[in-house]
Design a protein around this motif. Structure first.
Motif, PDB file in Angstrom:
ATOM      1  N   PHE A  78      47.123  12.616  12.253  1.00  0.00           N
ATOM      2  CA  PHE A  78      46.143  11.293  11.338  1.00  0.00           C
ATOM      3  C   PHE A  78      45.005  11.436  11.557  1.00  0.00           C
ATOM      4  O   PHE A  78      44.227  10.539  11.087  1.00  0.00           O
ATOM      5  CB  PHE A  78      47.091  10.059  12.235  1.00  0.00           C
ATOM      6  N   ASP A  79      44.159  12.315  11.691  1.00  0.00           N
ATOM      7  CA  ASP A  79      42.635  12.294  11.677  1.00  0.00           C
ATOM      8  C   ASP A  79      41.652  11.208  12.157  1.00  0.00           C
ATOM      9  O   ASP A  79      41.106  11.030  12.308  1.00  0.00           O
ATOM     10  CB  ASP A  79      42.317  12.306  10.238  1.00  0.00           C
ATOM     11  N   MET A  80      42.562  10.884  13.275  1.00  0.00           N
ATOM     12  CA  MET A  80      42.509  10.176  13.971  1.00  0.00           C
ATOM     13  C   MET A  80      40.720   9.887  15.132  1.00  0.00           C
ATOM     14  O   MET A  80      41.311  11.486  15.783  1.00  0.00           O
ATOM     15  CB  MET A  80      43.321   9.488  15.337  1.00  0.00           C
ATOM     16  N   PRO A  81      40.002   9.435  14.394  1.00  0.00           N
ATOM     17  CA  PRO A  81      38.624   9.997  15.875  1.00  0.00           C
ATOM     18  C   PRO A  81      38.660   9.927  17.488  1.00  0.00           C
ATOM     19  O   PRO A  81      39.764   9.352  17.917  1.00  0.00           O
ATOM     20  CB  PRO A  81      37.377   8.916  15.214  1.00  0.00           C
ATOM     21  N   SER A  82      38.112  10.697  17.825  1.00  0.00           N
ATOM     22  CA  SER A  82      37.977  10.860  19.812  1.00  0.00           C
ATOM     23  C   SER A  82      38.129   9.540  20.439  1.00  0.00           C
ATOM     24  O   SER A  82      38.979   9.402  21.047  1.00  0.00           O
ATOM     25  CB  SER A  82      37.407  12.182  20.232  1.00  0.00           C
ATOM     26  N   TRP A  83      36.366   8.667  19.154  1.00  0.00           N
ATOM     27  CA  TRP A  83      36.314   7.565  20.287  1.00  0.00           C
ATOM     28  C   TRP A  83      37.476   6.408  20.525  1.00  0.00           C
ATOM     29  O   TRP A  83      37.978   5.584  20.983  1.00  0.00           O
ATOM     30  CB  TRP A  83      35.237   7.308  20.013  1.00  0.00           C
ATOM     31  N   LEU A  84      38.415   6.350  19.134  1.00  0.00           N
ATOM     32  CA  LEU A  84      39.507   5.743  19.038  1.00  0.00           C
ATOM     33  C   LEU A  84      40.975   6.295  19.465  1.00  0.00           C
ATOM     34  O   LEU A  84      41.383   5.240  20.556  1.00  0.00           O
ATOM     35  CB  LEU A  84      39.975   5.633  17.532  1.00  0.00           C
ATOM     36  N   PHE A  88      42.640   4.035  23.105  1.00  0.00           N
ATOM     37  CA  PHE A  88      43.175   3.780  22.925  1.00  0.00           C
ATOM     38  C   PHE A  88      44.101   4.248  24.295  1.00  0.00           C
ATOM     39  O   PHE A  88      44.999   3.259  25.088  1.00  0.00           O
ATOM     40  CB  PHE A  88      44.505   3.930  22.151  1.00  0.00           C
ATOM     41  N   LEU A  89      43.899   5.389  24.713  1.00  0.00           N
ATOM     42  CA  LEU A  89      44.160   5.408  26.441  1.00  0.00           C
ATOM     43  C   LEU A  89      43.284   4.561  27.375  1.00  0.00           C
ATOM     44  O   LEU A  89      44.003   4.300  28.380  1.00  0.00           O
ATOM     45  CB  LEU A  89      44.080   6.968  26.562  1.00  0.00           C
ATOM     46  N   THR A  90      42.831   4.497  27.431  1.00  0.00           N
ATOM     47  CA  THR A  90      41.990   3.534  28.298  1.00  0.00           C
ATOM     48  C   THR A  90      42.410   2.000  28.704  1.00  0.00           C
ATOM     49  O   THR A  90      43.057   1.684  29.172  1.00  0.00           O
ATOM     50  CB  THR A  90      39.947   2.645  27.493  1.00  0.00           C
ATOM     51  N   LEU A 250      55.296  15.526  12.695  1.00  0.00           N
ATOM     52  CA  LEU A 250      55.274  13.882  13.555  1.00  0.00           C
ATOM     53  C   LEU A 250      55.896  13.766  15.031  1.00  0.00           C
ATOM     54  O   LEU A 250      55.726  13.280  15.840  1.00  0.00           O
ATOM     55  CB  LEU A 250      55.713  12.888  12.899  1.00  0.00           C
ATOM     56  N   ILE A 251      57.325  14.655  14.565  1.00  0.00           N
ATOM     57  CA  ILE A 251      58.475  14.522  16.150  1.00  0.00           C
ATOM     58  C   ILE A 251      56.519  14.985  17.523  1.00  0.00           C
ATOM     59  O   ILE A 251      56.621  14.444  18.693  1.00  0.00           O
ATOM     60  CB  ILE A 251      59.261  15.517  16.448  1.00  0.00           C
ATOM     61  N   VAL A 252      56.338  16.015  16.921  1.00  0.00           N
ATOM     62  CA  VAL A 252      55.476  16.369  17.880  1.00  0.00           C
ATOM     63  C   VAL A 252      54.209  15.910  18.607  1.00  0.00           C
ATOM     64  O   VAL A 252      53.909  15.224  19.608  1.00  0.00           O
ATOM     65  CB  VAL A 252      54.568  18.364  17.844  1.00  0.00           C
ATOM     66  N   THR A 253      53.504  15.471  17.466  1.00  0.00           N
ATOM     67  CA  THR A 253      52.687  13.909  17.553  1.00  0.00           C
ATOM     68  C   THR A 253      53.146  13.730  18.580  1.00  0.00           C
ATOM     69  O   THR A 253      52.571  13.122  19.405  1.00  0.00           O
ATOM     70  CB  THR A 253      52.054  13.622  16.410  1.00  0.00           C
ATOM     71  N   ILE A 254      53.513  12.716  17.885  1.00  0.00           N
ATOM     72  CA  ILE A 254      54.455  11.424  18.932  1.00  0.00           C
ATOM     73  C   ILE A 254      54.880  11.862  20.253  1.00  0.00           C
ATOM     74  O   ILE A 254      55.062  11.411  21.396  1.00  0.00           O
ATOM     75  CB  ILE A 254      55.600  10.801  18.200  1.00  0.00           C
ATOM     76  N   SER A 255      55.992  13.060  20.480  1.00  0.00           N
ATOM     77  CA  SER A 255      55.917  13.260  21.218  1.00  0.00           C
ATOM     78  C   SER A 255      55.164  13.931  22.869  1.00  0.00           C
ATOM     79  O   SER A 255      54.988  13.559  24.188  1.00  0.00           O
ATOM     80  CB  SER A 255      56.711  15.480  21.952  1.00  0.00           C
ATOM     81  N   VAL A 256      54.053  14.136  22.628  1.00  0.00           N
ATOM     82  CA  VAL A 256      52.819  14.861  23.257  1.00  0.00           C
ATOM     83  C   VAL A 256      51.930  13.737  23.845  1.00  0.00           C
ATOM     84  O   VAL A 256      51.423  13.072  24.657  1.00  0.00           O
ATOM     85  CB  VAL A 256      51.216  15.208  22.266  1.00  0.00           C
ATOM     86  N   VAL A 257      51.894  12.663  22.693  1.00  0.00           N
ATOM     87  CA  VAL A 257      51.685  11.084  22.953  1.00  0.00           C
ATOM     88  C   VAL A 257      51.959  10.558  23.919  1.00  0.00           C
ATOM     89  O   VAL A 257      51.220  10.198  25.391  1.00  0.00           O
ATOM     90  CB  VAL A 257      51.207  10.355  21.787  1.00  0.00           C
ATOM     91  N   LEU A 258      53.441  10.423  24.543  1.00  0.00           N
ATOM     92  CA  LEU A 258      54.529   9.521  24.978  1.00  0.00           C
ATOM     93  C   LEU A 258      54.310  10.282  26.480  1.00  0.00           C
ATOM     94  O   LEU A 258      54.195  10.050  27.904  1.00  0.00           O
ATOM     95  CB  LEU A 258      55.948   9.497  24.318  1.00  0.00           C
ATOM     96  N   PHE A 259      54.515  11.971  26.280  1.00  0.00           N
ATOM     97  CA  PHE A 259      54.282  12.615  27.171  1.00  0.00           C
ATOM     98  C   PHE A 259      53.243  12.697  28.433  1.00  0.00           C
ATOM     99  O   PHE A 259      52.854  12.528  29.240  1.00  0.00           O
ATOM    100  CB  PHE A 259      54.432  14.531  26.935  1.00  0.00           C
ATOM    101  N   CYS A 264      49.233  10.692  31.929  1.00  0.00           N
ATOM    102  CA  CYS A 264      47.809  10.286  32.140  1.00  0.00           C
ATOM    103  C   CYS A 264      48.602   8.945  33.388  1.00  0.00           C
ATOM    104  O   CYS A 264      47.535   8.738  34.384  1.00  0.00           O
ATOM    105  CB  CYS A 264      47.217  10.008  31.332  1.00  0.00           C
ATOM    106  N   GLY A 265      48.953   8.263  33.135  1.00  0.00           N
ATOM    107  CA  GLY A 265      49.231   7.242  34.022  1.00  0.00           C
ATOM    108  C   GLY A 265      49.601   6.839  34.925  1.00  0.00           C
ATOM    109  O   GLY A 265      49.233   6.625  36.526  1.00  0.00           O
TER     110      GLY A 265
END
Length: 279
Positions: A78-84, A88-90, A250-259, A264-265
């Motif tokens: 999604f070309d999302m910058p690292s700071w964003l 989101f993670l914080t 898209l499947i890989v990206t969503i999976s990576v974010v959720l996993f 992390c949490g």
């Protein structure tokens, strides 16, 4: 090979964690490497238990591998910058800390299995489409591990040393066998059957490393993505996009974010609590 050793290691550390865990007055179980070192080896090794507890507390403040993987995947897709991604993670991990592990577990237990099915389904489509080439792919893995091949982009060269170095690293990252962290979660089980709990823990390295990692590796080879020079999650996303345009990545990206977010949490919260609880 890493997974086979990891299965034995996971069995041993889980067996020890459940056997030598403590019980709080409220009935909660506390366990992990620091507890079975202290309770199993005795007072002479209490310093080692304390050192491990301190190290886990320090490590809990920086789950950088998962965070980097999430940032890499979101930037690629999604070309999302690292700071964003950092914001989101914080915010997400702060919400987990406020609500506790149970809030995360209730969400992850509903979402993560669905993502596994989607990911494995997408990989299965690619493997079936290239089923005739699977023997050649397997031969390529064995041959280049021992004979080497020309480096391509981010590929470091498949000599024996490199194969062991990166294979073990990726394997341990996928199942945490031998690190002592998952033993903390296993020790919280409401089961008194230590052998049964340890046997169940062996499923982690088998499913994560032998099944998921192997399937991913074959997808990278069969689609030719391994020669693109990419690395990490964007490489896997590009491989799936080759056969499933616009959908695979898209499947890989969503999976990576959720996993990654669940790791992390839950990991940070679990390690901090268990490390501090020893004192």
């Amino acid at each position: 090979m890493t997974a086979l050793v990891g299965m034995a290691t996971k069995y041993a550390e889980t067996l020890l964690a459940v056997t030598y865990r403590d019980v709080t007055p409220s009935g909660h179980y506390l366990g992990g490497a620091m507890y079975y070192i202290r309770n199993g080896l005795g007072a002479r090794w209490a310093w080692l238990a304390g050192a491990y507890a301190i190290f886990t507390c320090v490590q809990a403040f920086g789950p950088s591998v998962q965070a980097n993987t999430i940032a890499d995947a979101l930037h690629s897709q999604f070309d999302m910058p690292s700071w964003l991604t950092w914001v989101f993670l914080t915010a997400s991990i702060f919400a987990v800390r406020i609500g506790g592990v149970r809030r995360l577990a209730s969400v992850a237990s509903a979402i993560v299995p669905i993502m596994v099915v989607f990911y494995m389904g997408a990989c299965a489509v690619i493997l079936i489409a290239h089923i005739a080439e699977i023997p050649k792919a397997f031969a390529l893995v064995v041959d280049t591990a021992f004979t080497g091949t020309a480096a391509t982009g981010g590929f470091a060269g498949a000599a024996v040393a490199a194969a062991i170095r990166y294979g073990v690293a990726r394997g341990i990252f996928s199942n945490e066998a031998g690190m002592g962290t998952t033993a903390m979660a296993q020790s919280a089980a409401r089961s008194d059957d230590t052998v049964r709990q340890a046997a169940l823990a062996m499923l982690d390295p088998f499913l994560d490393t032998i099944v998921l990692c192997s399937v991913t590796g074959f997808v990278l080879i069969l689609t030719g993505a391994w020669q693109s020079g990419g690395t990490g999650a964007p490489l896997v996303a590009a491989a799936l996009d080759t056969s499933l345009p616009g959908f695979g990545g898209l499947i890989v990206t969503i999976s990576v974010v959720l996993f990654g977010l669940s790791c992390c949490g839950a990991g940070a919260l679990r390690r901090t609590r268990r490390g501090l609880s020893l004192w």
